[in-house]
Motif scaffolding. Structure first.
Motif, short mmCIF file in Angstrom:
data_model
loop_
_atom_site.label_atom_id
_atom_site.label_comp_id
_atom_site.label_asym_id
_atom_site.label_seq_id
_atom_site.Cartn_x
_atom_site.Cartn_y
_atom_site.Cartn_z
N LEU A 152 -0.60 -10.54 12.76
CA LEU A 152 0.70 -9.93 12.52
C LEU A 152 0.54 -8.92 11.39
CD1 LEU A 152 2.93 -13.14 12.71
CD2 LEU A 152 2.42 -11.50 14.54
N ILE A 153 0.73 -7.64 11.71
CA ILE A 153 0.48 -6.56 10.75
C ILE A 153 1.79 -6.16 10.08
CG2 ILE A 153 -0.55 -4.30 10.42
CD1 ILE A 153 -2.44 -6.39 11.69
N ASN A 154 1.84 -6.34 8.78
CA ASN A 154 3.04 -5.95 8.03
C ASN A 154 2.76 -4.64 7.28
OD1 ASN A 154 5.53 -5.93 6.80
ND2 ASN A 154 4.95 -7.35 5.18
N PHE A 155 3.29 -3.53 7.82
CA PHE A 155 3.20 -2.24 7.15
C PHE A 155 4.24 -2.12 6.02
CE2 PHE A 155 1.68 -1.32 11.49
CZ PHE A 155 0.50 -0.64 11.23
N GLY A 156 5.23 -3.03 6.03
CA GLY A 156 6.36 -2.90 5.11
C GLY A 156 7.43 -1.95 5.64
N TRP A 157 7.30 -1.55 6.89
CA TRP A 157 8.20 -0.52 7.44
C TRP A 157 9.61 -1.05 7.66
CZ3 TRP A 157 6.08 3.74 6.39
CH2 TRP A 157 6.55 4.95 6.92
N LYS A 185 0.81 -1.23 0.00
CA LYS A 185 0.00 0.00 0.00
C LYS A 185 0.84 1.27 0.00
CE LYS A 185 -3.69 -2.54 0.31
NZ LYS A 185 -4.52 -2.78 -0.88
N ASP A 186 2.17 1.14 0.04
CA ASP A 186 3.05 2.31 0.05
C ASP A 186 2.64 3.30 1.15
OD1 ASP A 186 5.23 3.85 -0.82
OD2 ASP A 186 3.96 5.07 -2.12
N LEU A 187 2.44 2.78 2.35
CA LEU A 187 2.01 3.60 3.48
C LEU A 187 3.07 4.62 3.85
CD1 LEU A 187 0.47 0.69 5.55
CD2 LEU A 187 -0.81 2.49 4.38
#
Length: 259
Positions: A145-150, A114-116
């Motif tokens: 388990l939340i993966n924001f991609g951070w 999502k390119d957060l």
């Protein structure tokens, strides 16, 4: 995963004990390390003490090699206990939880595509859309388990490492409540404060910590890595350190995934 478990146990039959059968089953699965290396310069919340590693004893000088660690309870991948945010819950510290509290089935919620940006929030609509598209939904006693991609994008250990903790996306309150109502035992993410978005060092609303999760005994796991390597469902395994009156604890979690 249930099919793999049943097949392994049936194959082993009565030829060995349950522990042997379980060991064989786990060895057949793919293991993902979910914690970064503890090293000098790793990101940490600005108000927390930094990680200090000193080569206190050297083989040539002292006859053996050993390092000295000075570490916060919230260093690297770690878990928050209710006492971390609540004066009225100082009796609910990390040492009061059973050692297997963080051993449970886990469900991956992957929003890394999502390119957060800092301050962006995952909404309930986003969560439900993800569940409909993937066919998975976290259940009672499980761990989302939340993966924001951070971690993939911004984790570093050089002189720019603090950007990671001073900027982060978060989770909207409607989604926070949704996970609570699913009966989860803990929730994990790859940012410094899980549901709390951070913009240029300023934390935004943090109702998981203050209202919905910690006060209800739902533990919060922060700064997980390698979430992009997980299967949609896995077995999450971690054990907090038994720290007297601990507000939390560093952990080294692993996930056992389908091959």
């Amino acid at each position: 995963m249930e099919t793999i478990v049943n097949n392994q146990l049936n194959h082993a039959g009565n030829q060995s004990g349950l522990a042997t059968q379980l060991g064989a089953m786990l060895r057949s699965m793919r293991v993902v390390d979910l914690s970064p290396t503890l090293e000098r310069g790793i990101p940490n919340w600005p108000m927390h003490p930094p990680l200090v590693i000193d080569k206190a004893r050297l083989k040539a000088r002292d006859g053996y090699y050993s390092q000295l660690l000075m570490i916060s309870e919230h260093t690297g991948t770690h878990v928050d206990a209710p006492a971390h945010f609540h004066d009225d819950l100082m009796h609910v510290t990390i040492d009061t939880f059973p050692p297997d509290v963080l051993i449970a089935p886990a469900v991956l919620y992957d929003f890394s595509d999502k390119d957060l940006q800092p301050g962006d929030l995952i909404s309930l609509d986003m969560v439900k859309t993800y569940e409909a598209e993937t066919g998975v939904q976290v259940g009672e006693g499980e761990i989302p388990l939340i993966n924001f991609g951070w971690m993939q994008r911004f984790w570093r250990t050089d002189d720019q490492s603090t950007w990671f903790v001073k900027n982060a996306p978060g989770i909207q309150e409607d989604a926070i409540i949704y996970f609570k109502e699913r009966g989860i035992r803990a929730i994990g993410c790859d940012t410094v404060a899980c549901e709390m978005a951070v913009i240029e060092g300023v934390g935004q609303e943090t109702t998981g910590h203050t209202t919905h999760w910690l006060p209800n005994g739902i533990l919060i796991i922060e700064m997980l890595t390698n979430l992009h390597q997980l299967s949609l469902r896995s077995l999450f395994v971690a054990t907090p350190m038994k720290i007297k009156e601990g507000s939390g604890s560093p952990i080294r979690p692993v996930a056992f995934c389908e091959p």
